[in-house]
Scaffold this active site. Sequence first.
Site, PDB file in Angstrom:
ATOM      1  N   LYS A  88       0.808  -1.218   0.000  1.00 11.80           N
ATOM      2  CA  LYS A  88       0.000   0.000   0.000  1.00 11.80           C
ATOM      3  C   LYS A  88       0.847   1.277   0.000  1.00 11.80           C
ATOM      4  O   LYS A  88       0.362   2.326  -0.412  1.00 11.80           O
ATOM      5  CB  LYS A  88      -0.955   0.020   1.206  1.00 11.80           C
ATOM      6  N   TYR A 103     -12.808 -14.385   2.449  1.00  6.92           N
ATOM      7  CA  TYR A 103     -11.780 -13.415   2.805  1.00  6.92           C
ATOM      8  C   TYR A 103     -11.370 -13.599   4.273  1.00  6.92           C
ATOM      9  O   TYR A 103     -12.237 -13.713   5.154  1.00  6.92           O
ATOM     10  CB  TYR A 103     -12.306 -11.983   2.607  1.00  6.92           C
ATOM     11  N   TYR A 139      -3.392 -12.788   2.833  1.00  2.45           N
ATOM     12  CA  TYR A 139      -2.958 -12.340   1.501  1.00  2.45           C
ATOM     13  C   TYR A 139      -1.814 -13.187   0.932  1.00  2.45           C
ATOM     14  O   TYR A 139      -2.018 -14.038   0.075  1.00  2.45           O
ATOM     15  CB  TYR A 139      -2.541 -10.858   1.552  1.00  2.45           C
TER      16      TYR A 139
HETATM   17  C1  LIG Z   1      -3.916  -5.168   0.224  1.00  2.00           C
HETATM   18  C2  LIG Z   1      -2.991  -6.322   0.114  1.00  2.00           C
HETATM   19  C3  LIG Z   1      -2.925  -7.098  -1.055  1.00  2.00           C
HETATM   20  C4  LIG Z   1      -3.831  -6.917  -2.225  1.00  2.00           C
HETATM   21  O1  LIG Z   1      -3.592  -5.756  -2.944  1.00  2.00           O
HETATM   22  P1  LIG Z   1      -4.805  -5.059  -3.679  1.00  2.00           P
HETATM   23  O2  LIG Z   1      -4.218  -3.888  -4.319  1.00  2.00           O
HETATM   24  O3  LIG Z   1      -5.810  -4.748  -2.610  1.00  2.00           O
HETATM   25  O4  LIG Z   1      -5.374  -6.021  -4.655  1.00  2.00           O
HETATM   26  C5  LIG Z   1      -2.000  -8.116  -1.116  1.00  2.00           C
HETATM   27  N1  LIG Z   1      -1.203  -8.389  -0.074  1.00  2.00           N
HETATM   28  C6  LIG Z   1      -1.243  -7.692   1.073  1.00  2.00           C
HETATM   29  C7  LIG Z   1      -0.359  -8.091   2.170  1.00  2.00           C
HETATM   30  C8  LIG Z   1      -2.136  -6.640   1.211  1.00  2.00           C
HETATM   31  O5  LIG Z   1      -2.186  -5.959   2.364  1.00  2.00           O
END
Ligand SMILES: *Cc1c(COP(=O)(O)O)cnc(C)c1O
Length: 309
Positions: free
Chosen positions: A29, A241, A267
Amino acid sequence: MKRLSAHLGGPNLWVKRDDCTGLGLGGNKLRKLDYVLRDAIDRGADTLVSGGVVQSNSQRQVAAAAAKLGLACHLAVYHGRLAPPSAEYEKTGNALLNRLFGAVLHDVPWNGDRNGAITALADELRGHGRQPYIVPYGVSNPLGAVGYASTLVEIAHQCGALGFAPQAIVHCSGSGGTQAGLVAARRGLPDSRIVGIDIDAEPERVRADVVAYAEAAAAYLDQPFDAADVEVVAGHAGPAYGVPHQATIEAIKLGAALEGLVLDPVYSGKGLAGLIALIRSGRWTRGENVVFIHTGGAPALFAYRHLFN
Ligand SMILES: *Cc1c(COP(=O)(O)O)cnc(C)c1O
């Protein structure tokens, strides 16, 4: 990742360490925030407003960036998108760090509208005389995707220095801005396929969001866009999720034991589980090269401690 590659007997695997982007324990991010927060500052914002689930990595990175920039930070914390998987879920990991970075947390029920409570919170703060700036859920919008395009440029340089062009770049995809940025910049590595692993168990929604953000980001960057370049792979998200399945737990254990990598159950662990499944299905052969992007998320691992006892 020589040891993981040898263990799986497939292509040469490489890892792009986007968990090491620096601020507040890192993650994907922060790159998206580069341009989004420039916009916030240009508009005279004094307060960042965002939102996410209790263990959101996105909120943590927004809170850390706000601290660094001297901005206030208010976060809508969504409860109920998933049942808390452990007693410590509400207190440890990202939840702890958000407080440490000084964010003001507002508990709200999850109703499926990712940005609704964030917008309402910004309106409330404006009513109190603040200058709020809305950072969307997951920092995913066209400007966020433009920020993430830098990853593809770096991978192109780094792979070029190592003397290969990867057959594919694989990563997990949720709110879509990450994949959108990679797709928007894909001419930087024209022979590499961008493969997003759906971790939301909503592959069609993920793909639609990636297409929308990538198209707009490509226009900002004056790059061509082709929706056929957006590949979102379904079937590796587990039941929902934030709920890991056995393949995710195994992927996390393999990454740790063979490469010293710290992946997470929401994730990056699901992303690696998807990559392992694609390798086992024979998608790439020995001698080919595949880059896995470690997008971060390790702080959430501690909220899922019970899975690894
Ligand atoms: C937010 C996030 C993702 C996914 O990215 P997006 O841009 O939301 O698709 C992947 N890995 C981690 C660790 C994240 O925090």
